[in-house]
Design a protein around this motif. Structure first.
Motif, PDB file in Angstrom:
ATOM      1  N   GLY A  25      70.461  77.532 106.525  1.00 51.47           N
ATOM      2  CA  GLY A  25      69.129  77.196 106.044  1.00 51.47           C
ATOM      3  C   GLY A  25      68.462  78.353 105.321  1.00 51.47           C
ATOM      4  N   VAL A  26      68.732  79.584 105.767  1.00 52.27           N
ATOM      5  CA  VAL A  26      68.131  80.764 105.135  1.00 52.27           C
ATOM      6  C   VAL A  26      68.565  80.832 103.668  1.00 52.27           C
ATOM      7  N   GLU A  27      69.846  80.609 103.421  1.00 54.84           N
ATOM      8  CA  GLU A  27      70.356  80.609 102.049  1.00 54.84           C
ATOM      9  C   GLU A  27      69.792  79.421 101.271  1.00 54.84           C
ATOM     10  N   SER A  65      65.928  76.809 112.150  1.00 54.69           N
ATOM     11  CA  SER A  65      65.931  76.532 110.705  1.00 54.69           C
ATOM     12  C   SER A  65      66.017  75.025 110.505  1.00 54.69           C
ATOM     13  N   VAL A  66      66.976  74.370 111.167  1.00 59.82           N
ATOM     14  CA  VAL A  66      67.051  72.909 111.210  1.00 59.82           C
ATOM     15  C   VAL A  66      66.671  72.514 112.636  1.00 59.82           C
ATOM     16  N   GLY A  81      65.828  67.045 112.745  1.00 55.43           N
ATOM     17  CA  GLY A  81      66.647  67.167 111.545  1.00 55.43           C
ATOM     18  C   GLY A  81      65.923  67.767 110.349  1.00 55.43           C
ATOM     19  N   ASP A  82      64.620  68.060 110.502  1.00 54.42           N
ATOM     20  CA  ASP A  82      63.887  68.655 109.378  1.00 54.42           C
ATOM     21  C   ASP A  82      64.030  70.183 109.373  1.00 54.42           C
ATOM     22  N   LEU A  83      63.566  70.808 108.278  1.00 54.29           N
ATOM     23  CA  LEU A  83      63.708  72.264 108.126  1.00 54.29           C
ATOM     24  C   LEU A  83      62.384  72.971 108.366  1.00 54.29           C
ATOM     25  N   CYS A  84      62.460  74.226 108.782  1.00 53.92           N
ATOM     26  CA  CYS A  84      61.237  75.022 108.923  1.00 53.92           C
ATOM     27  C   CYS A  84      60.794  75.509 107.545  1.00 53.92           C
TER      28      CYS A  84
END
Ligand code: PLP
Length: 409
Positions: free
Chosen positions: A227-229, A184-185, A190-193
């Motif tokens: 990250g999901v939230e 996710s991270v 450090g970026d997000l999917c």
């Protein structure tokens, strides 16, 4: 004819190590003393710590220590067996319920580490008749789990859902099950999917998705669920894994998802079945950490403020570098992981040493872990504004430096 064998079957080790040294890829360990925190002691010298995964500052928290000590006094130091035999304690179930609560899933299962959670889950879910699609920057535990599973593994370009779609279109039909793997991270960037787009593709192509929340749990999202939230995907069909060893300040890994998924893993995940249950101390500390994540949102807020401050500061100092600056771009980030590109592996190592002499502890990340060398900074909720100023001052001096090549050959 008998082959001619070298006299020493271990002789190749020295040769291999020489190659590693020549490439500036050699790694060694660095002992830190005292409690983990925003300042650590190395060789008697205090260093402001920008290299820890202890994002919320909980690994040294007295409340986690007290919970771990109480658990040791009640249950001892070892759990004495695998969970299915003699190693299951009420504490384990309590932790699994708390994780499922945080994630908004029906159930959860705790493993002895995040690495084992990924390896055990992936190998249980897919096999030789199946397909894995994996982001090219995924963590080693996802990559190795994928290899071990025996499934066909195809990498898609980092965060590129067009590429992922093309691969699904071309290959999905030839396989029984399909599993998409993504952090996710991303731990070294450090970026997000792009999770919403990934989930849309997963639905269209009848594909499972495993998202690795090692660097999201406790940090991202209104309740710290991860990250999901944060990306608005709570409640979607999804396999969420993570670790207890980063923001939760303990040790262990977990998978959260549907009741069927978790029951299946209890029956099929080898790295859960054939290993000793999590220690009482690690289990109790993680339980206490989850309570703090929920009761102290101010920690997450402070961390977000630090991310803003440091991002703005780095962008200012990287905007007009001197011709001798060893720095390239700052990597895009939505997390407490901030990375600056550095020209090459030997320079990034020299920079790390130079910053350490100034009382700053950062990670130098090199190939083969990442494609390009970088300084990696991780922020903690317990850093102070002075800690950030000190870091920015030292990095500004490096970016303006005249003598980079001479000093850091
Ligand atoms: C740290 C990490 C893991 C492994 O977790 P451990 O509990 O340390 O074994 C897995 N995935 C990612 C993305 C990580 O950063």
């Amino acid at each position: 004819m008998e082959p001619v064998l070298a006299a020493d079957p271990y002789g190749w080790l020295a040769t291999s190590l020489q190659t590693i040294h020549r490439a500036h890829w050699h790694r060694s360990v660095q002992p830190l003393e005292g409690l983990p925190g925003p300042v650590v002691i190395a060789q008697g010298q205090p260093l402001v710590n920008f290299a820890s995964n202890d994002y919320l500052g909980l690994a040294g928290d007295p409340r986690l220590q007290a919970a771990a000590i109480a658990a040791i006094q009640q249950y001892g130091t070892g759990s004495t067996g695998s969970r299915l035999l003699s190693g299951h304690r009420p504490l384990h179930r309590q932790l699994e319920k708390a994780l499922a609560d945080l994630k908004g899933t029906a159930d959860a299962i705790v493993f002895s580490s995040g690495y084992l959670a990924n390896v055990g889950t992936i190998t249980a879910l897919v096999g030789q008749r199946d397909l894995i699609l994996s982001d090219q920057y995924n963590h080693a535990s996802l990559i190795n789990g994928a290899k071990l599973s025996g499934a066909t593994v195809l990498d898609y370009r980092h965060g590129d859902t067009q590429h992922l779609r093309a691969q699904l279109t071309q290959h999905r039909q030839q396989y029984r099950r399909c599993l998409i793997l993504t952090d996710s991270v991303f731990s070294m960037d450090g970026d997000l999917c792009p999770l919403p787009a990934i989930l849309a593709l997963a639905e269209q192509f009848a594909t499972m998705v495993l998202v690795d929340e090692a660097h999201g749990t406790g940090i991202l999202g209104p309740t710290g669920a991860g990250g999901v939230e944060h990306l608005g995907c709570r409640g979607r069909p999804l396999i969420q894994m993570g670790t207890l060893s980063k923001a939760l300040g303990s040790l262990g890994g977990y998978v959260a998802g549907s009741a069927e998924l978790i029951d299946f893993l209890r029956n099929r995940a080898s790295s859960w079945i054939y290993t000793t249950g999590l220690t009482p101390a690690a289990t109790a500390a993680a339980c206490r950490a989850l309570e703090i994540v929920q009761s102290e949102p101010a920690r997450r807020d402070r961390l977000q403020q630090h991310i803003h401050t440091l991002t703005a500061g780095l962008d200012a100092l990287l905007a007009h570098p001197s011709p001798h600056s060893p720095f390239g771009k700052r990597f895009p980030s939505d997390s407490p992981i901030l990375c600056i590109e550095v020209t090459n592996a030997s320079t990034v190592m020299a920079l790390k040493q130079r910053l350490m002499a100034q009382g700053l502890f950062l990670s130098a990340v090199r190939p083969p872990t990442v494609p390009t060398s970088r300084l990696r900074i991780t922020l903690m909720a317990t850093h102070t504004p002075e800690h950030l100023d000190k870091l920015l001052g030292a990095l500004a001096a490096v970016a303006a430096a005249e003598d980079c090549d001479g000093g850091m050959g």
